[in-house]
Write a protein that holds these residues in place. Structure first.
Motif, mmCIF file in Angstrom:
data_model
loop_
_atom_site.group_PDB
_atom_site.id
_atom_site.type_symbol
_atom_site.label_atom_id
_atom_site.label_comp_id
_atom_site.label_asym_id
_atom_site.label_seq_id
_atom_site.Cartn_x
_atom_site.Cartn_y
_atom_site.Cartn_z
ATOM 1 N N ALA A 162 5.838 102.139 3.502
ATOM 2 C CA ALA A 162 6.319 103.071 4.519
ATOM 3 C C ALA A 162 6.907 102.351 5.734
ATOM 4 C CB ALA A 162 5.190 104.008 4.951
ATOM 5 N N GLY A 163 6.642 101.028 5.830
ATOM 6 C CA GLY A 163 7.330 100.224 6.839
ATOM 7 C C GLY A 163 6.915 100.436 8.285
ATOM 8 N N TYR A 164 5.621 100.555 8.539
ATOM 9 C CA TYR A 164 5.152 100.648 9.928
ATOM 10 C C TYR A 164 4.978 99.250 10.501
ATOM 11 C CZ TYR A 164 4.208 105.652 9.367
ATOM 12 O OH TYR A 164 4.333 107.001 9.167
ATOM 13 N N ASN A 165 5.934 98.816 11.315
ATOM 14 C CA ASN A 165 5.927 97.438 11.800
ATOM 15 C C ASN A 165 4.724 97.102 12.675
ATOM 16 O OD1 ASN A 165 8.342 96.878 10.530
ATOM 17 N ND2 ASN A 165 9.561 97.606 12.282
ATOM 18 N N THR A 166 4.231 98.098 13.403
ATOM 19 C CA THR A 166 3.117 97.805 14.308
ATOM 20 C C THR A 166 1.771 97.892 13.599
ATOM 21 O OG1 THR A 166 2.994 100.121 15.019
ATOM 22 C CG2 THR A 166 4.360 98.631 16.353
ATOM 23 N N LEU A 167 1.773 98.225 12.326
ATOM 24 C CA LEU A 167 0.508 98.427 11.603
ATOM 25 C C LEU A 167 0.452 97.594 10.317
ATOM 26 C CD1 LEU A 167 0.377 102.342 11.927
ATOM 27 C CD2 LEU A 167 -0.658 100.648 13.459
ATOM 28 N N PRO A 168 0.591 96.272 10.431
ATOM 29 C CA PRO A 168 0.571 95.429 9.228
ATOM 30 C C PRO A 168 -0.807 95.406 8.579
ATOM 31 C CG PRO A 168 0.500 94.071 11.201
ATOM 32 C CD PRO A 168 0.706 95.488 11.668
ATOM 33 N N GLY A 169 -0.845 95.609 7.276
ATOM 34 C CA GLY A 169 -2.123 95.561 6.561
ATOM 35 C C GLY A 169 -2.931 96.846 6.653
ATOM 36 N N TRP A 170 -2.413 97.866 7.351
ATOM 37 C CA TRP A 170 -3.154 99.111 7.502
ATOM 38 C C TRP A 170 -3.055 99.963 6.233
ATOM 39 C CZ3 TRP A 170 -4.562 101.718 12.555
ATOM 40 C CH2 TRP A 170 -4.699 100.793 13.589
ATOM 41 N N SER A 171 -3.837 101.018 6.209
ATOM 42 C CA SER A 171 -3.718 102.001 5.131
ATOM 43 C C SER A 171 -4.133 103.375 5.672
ATOM 44 C CB SER A 171 -4.576 101.608 3.925
ATOM 45 O OG SER A 171 -5.949 101.593 4.285
ATOM 46 N N TYR A 172 -4.094 104.376 4.799
ATOM 47 C CA TYR A 172 -4.332 105.759 5.230
ATOM 48 C C TYR A 172 -5.268 106.405 4.221
ATOM 49 C CZ TYR A 172 -2.880 110.244 7.389
ATOM 50 O OH TYR A 172 -2.835 111.434 8.072
ATOM 51 N N ARG A 173 -6.352 106.973 4.715
ATOM 52 C CA ARG A 173 -7.342 107.559 3.814
ATOM 53 C C ARG A 173 -7.955 108.805 4.449
ATOM 54 N NH1 ARG A 173 -8.693 107.655 -1.594
ATOM 55 N NH2 ARG A 173 -10.936 108.016 -1.860
ATOM 56 N N ASN A 174 -7.972 109.885 3.730
ATOM 57 C CA ASN A 174 -8.550 111.138 4.240
ATOM 58 C C ASN A 174 -7.987 111.517 5.611
ATOM 59 O OD1 ASN A 174 -10.177 111.289 1.939
ATOM 60 N ND2 ASN A 174 -11.859 110.178 2.924
ATOM 61 N N MET A 175 -6.695 111.166 5.768
ATOM 62 C CA MET A 175 -5.965 111.485 7.003
ATOM 63 C C MET A 175 -6.488 110.725 8.223
ATOM 64 S SD MET A 175 -4.361 115.209 6.312
ATOM 65 C CE MET A 175 -3.565 115.431 4.701
ATOM 66 N N TRP A 176 -7.024 109.548 7.976
ATOM 67 C CA TRP A 176 -7.337 108.563 9.018
ATOM 68 C C TRP A 176 -6.488 107.306 8.764
ATOM 69 C CZ3 TRP A 176 -10.978 108.897 13.069
ATOM 70 C CH2 TRP A 176 -11.788 110.050 13.068
ATOM 71 N N TRP A 177 -6.143 106.621 9.866
ATOM 72 C CA TRP A 177 -5.393 105.370 9.803
ATOM 73 C C TRP A 177 -6.410 104.226 9.865
ATOM 74 C CZ3 TRP A 177 0.109 105.725 9.956
ATOM 75 C CH2 TRP A 177 0.614 107.006 10.248
ATOM 76 N N VAL A 178 -6.360 103.352 8.860
ATOM 77 C CA VAL A 178 -7.402 102.327 8.720
ATOM 78 C C VAL A 178 -6.770 100.941 8.833
ATOM 79 C CG1 VAL A 178 -9.281 101.512 7.266
ATOM 80 C CG2 VAL A 178 -8.577 103.928 7.181
ATOM 81 N N ALA A 179 -7.293 100.137 9.783
ATOM 82 C CA ALA A 179 -6.664 98.836 10.064
ATOM 83 C C ALA A 179 -6.988 97.800 8.996
ATOM 84 C CB ALA A 179 -7.112 98.336 11.434
ATOM 85 N N ASN A 180 -8.080 97.984 8.263
ATOM 86 C CA ASN A 180 -8.503 97.004 7.258
ATOM 87 C C ASN A 180 -8.589 95.600 7.876
ATOM 88 O OD1 ASN A 180 -8.298 99.009 5.052
ATOM 89 N ND2 ASN A 180 -6.104 98.853 5.424
ATOM 90 N N ASN A 181 -9.056 95.524 9.113
ATOM 91 C CA ASN A 181 -9.167 94.209 9.758
ATOM 92 C C ASN A 181 -10.633 93.800 9.892
ATOM 93 O OD1 ASN A 181 -10.119 95.796 11.819
ATOM 94 N ND2 ASN A 181 -8.380 95.453 13.195
ATOM 95 N N ASP A 182 -10.871 92.659 10.530
ATOM 96 C CA ASP A 182 -12.253 92.154 10.593
ATOM 97 C C ASP A 182 -13.144 93.007 11.491
ATOM 98 O OD1 ASP A 182 -10.875 91.409 12.858
ATOM 99 O OD2 ASP A 182 -11.953 89.512 13.090
#
Lengths: 439, 439
Positions: free
Chosen positions: B361-381
């Protein structure tokens, strides 16, 4: 709302007074309270509701859609919050009685009797609460109203702005003898140009404006369109705010001679009060009354397109909270541990207005009554005074019986003259019961 | 609203993305946060406000009128209540810090640093609350928002319907693998005809619909007109409800391949959820979340003309209450003495969605993120997950730092890509401060 709906609505406007079934063909006899229950009709049920079960801005003032809409005004039009604040809820101890439903009384103008319970259906009651000596002795809900819901109070709203104005007079913030124009110069070329604040407070102004809901050309409908409280027809070119409309009103005689019930007076008074305080009507209700009552719920007010609260009839609240306000009035302004309304203000209301001026208005169901600070005063041996709204809204205070009644209703016709015969004698009978028989 | 206003509005619709001063001539540079403060501009001040200071349905989505309207949505459109219930308010103990305003960080894509305090103005923050270990360490309000006021959450609303759906899946009321049409047969001829509930929950449907706010012909505007969330032009002949519009949507590819953020999915999900439960979206939020949080205030939801709550973006609430919801999510669903959201549901959100589908989807400010149950998840440490709404609305949960941020804003442009650079690194810097330095 699309402009097409507006056109449709224009045709339906008079329909407020016409009993129609939910289907296209008008019914000869209005649906009764049970048959017009929104649950029975299926109004706003289903996800989403079927097209013919939808209640919105296009039909919300037309019976039987009113049976739903009067308990859901904020879902139909923009509204502004009146916060209960963050204090504790004031107690309304329960002492419910089981001898009220069967109470018998004779309606005005009838030979046969009716029971209290029958009167509730006859009046399309949505909810009713009775307090006796501050205790909740009776409480019922019907149709779309729930204890935790809010219902439109219609002209009971006027008693809020009237009380606020009287409070400001008592504290010296507002001069009742001043001309309205001292506070609102914009009204100088209108009928209000030579009216005093007191004349407006007691509705003894003389204004070319009709409150006859049965007449589709009446001023009250023009006023509703100006405030966008009801839809406007396509090509509408009238006033687009409540206060723009007030400025156009013309006098039709001399002020101060006769009581003439006209909703516009309440908003003219609200304009005055707001200019005198720098606060809006909803803010004043919140700060001076609602947040002090220990209300259970926030209330809210309908507004026009420039954000002006509709002081003539736009207040919505929970029923028990309306009873709390009534109880505060019964207790001479003291409630929830504080003097909310000055004792002198309540005394001034209870004293009533000029009965001869009231008599000229010809209210057959209200002989000997008067109007003061936007309250209706019975001037009887019980010292009854009431706030009244079309379609059956009531706060009824009977100091002698130590009784307060709060009622919301959605009577099909906008005429208290049709509701009073099965209400006022019921209230008197209940007062007598409470005074004479403990349970 | 008159149909004339609609015509005017059509011309202004794109104006959502154009910075304009309150006067007729467009400003070359947008007014900054201070200059566009509604008190500075005089918006909705005066009784009544002057014509050029009025905010209503005709201009409420156009900057700088948004600086007032986002905190006053119920005064502009019909809304339905989400009650806090009648329980006690849950405590948010205060432990405010004075070292946050001066916190320095480097915005994304810039070489120079900025302070936390500067970032608030840069983002047109209307209010921000930070909780650390459940204590309120920072709280500020700007513009039209007050602690006791409600602000529109825009797409943060989606995280409510997503959470509710996940709760229903967890309890077996909703089958995430079922086709949408099992619950909503009316969608069978639309793009949703062959989509699963899970694809809708994670927005991996493929639908011909644009969320590009800069394009006046984008689907999102059509959708707004259908729901009457924005004015309709004269002669409007499109859909007249949210769900009527959903039924017209066409597929533009295969579902399940790519994350594609489209507001319509949230309402399609709401339709499913409501059919599965027989309750409306606002009722479900109230029963399952809001009334359990010990919220300070009622919340409310924008509705369309048939009463459908706008699950894609219509939720409005107080800021501290939004922080309470974030804190409940941080604490794995347990808050105010009860398990409000099942632990497994929160775990499923925190685990995140498919990162490869998100990356497309190309969100430049959200590298490595994902979307689950309509929440934005950073998947970071830090295991950050967030609810995000246009114009800067945020619930930001940082489990590692034991930090929750709730922010309301009225950024002039509907683009989080312009807000993230001065927000996300500020939040990371604050998390690090809280983790390393007690005060």
């Amino acid at each position: 709302m699309s402009f097409k709906r507006n056109t449709l609505l224009l045709a339906l406007m008079g329909g407020l007074l016409v009993n129609q079934s939910v289907t296209a063909a008008p019914a000869a006899v209005p649906l009764d309270a049970k048959a017009s229950d929104p649950h029975v009709l299926g109004l706003m049920q289903g996800i989403p509701p079927a097209a013919d079960k939808v209640v919105n801005f296009s039909n919300f003032l037309r019976f039987p859609f009113t049976r739903w809409s009067f308990s859901h005004i904020r879902e139909v039009v923009p509204t502004v919050q009146v916060s209960r604040g963050d204090g504790p809820v004031s107690a309304l101890p329960r002492a419910e009685r089981d001898d009220i439903d069967s109470l018998s009384f004779k309606p005005i103008g009838r030979d046969s009797t009716m029971t209290w319970e029958q009167s509730l259906a006859a009046n399309y009651t949505d909810g009713i609460v009775v307090l006796h000596r501050g205790k909740l002795v009776y409480e019922r809900y019907f149709g779309a109203l729930k204890p935790e819901g809010q219902h439109i109070a219609f002209s009971v709203t006027k008693s809020f702005i009237g009380t606020l104005a009287a409070m400001l007079v008592a504290e010296g913030t507002l001069d009742e003898n001043a001309l309205v124009t001292r506070y609102v110069p914009e009204l100088k070329d209108s009928a209000y140009g030579n009216a005093t604040v007191r004349q407006v407070m007691d509705m003894t102004t003389s204004i070319e404006y009709s409150e006859d809901y049965a007449d589709p050309t009446a001023g009250v409908w023009e006023y509703g369109r100006a405030g966008h409280l009801i839809p406007r027809p396509a090509g509408y070119s009238g006033a687009t705010s409540l206060y723009a409309y007030l400025q156009k009103l013309k006098a039709e005689g001399e002020h101060g001679q006769t009581f003439a019930y006209k909703t516009v007076n309440s908003d003219a008074l609200a304009w005055v009060v707001q200019r005198a305080t720098g606060k809006t009507f909803p803010e004043l209700v919140q700060e001076r009354i609602w947040s002090k009552l220990g209300a259970e719920q926030d209330a809210y007010v309908m507004i026009d397109e420039v954000g002006t609260g509709f002081a003539g009839g736009g207040f919505n609240a929970g029923l028990r909270d309306m009873a709390r306000f009534g109880e505060a009035m019964r207790l001479n302004g003291r409630f929830n541990g504080q003097q909310i309304i000055p004792e002198a203000v309540v005394a001034d209301i209870r004293k009533g207005g000029d009965q001869s001026k009231f008599a000229k208005a010809g209210y057959n169901t209200l002989p000997g009554w008067s109007y003061r600070n936007m309250w209706w005063v019975a001037n009887n041996d019980h010292q009854v005074f009431t706030a009244r709204g079309i379609h059956g809204q009531t706060i009824y205070v009977d100091p002698k019986a130590e009784m307060v009644i709060a009622r919301f209703a959605s009577y099909p016709v906008a005429s208290n003259a049709q509701i009073d015969p099965t209400s006022l004698p019921a209230y008197t009978a209940l007062a007598n019961l409470l005074m004479t028989k403990d349970q």
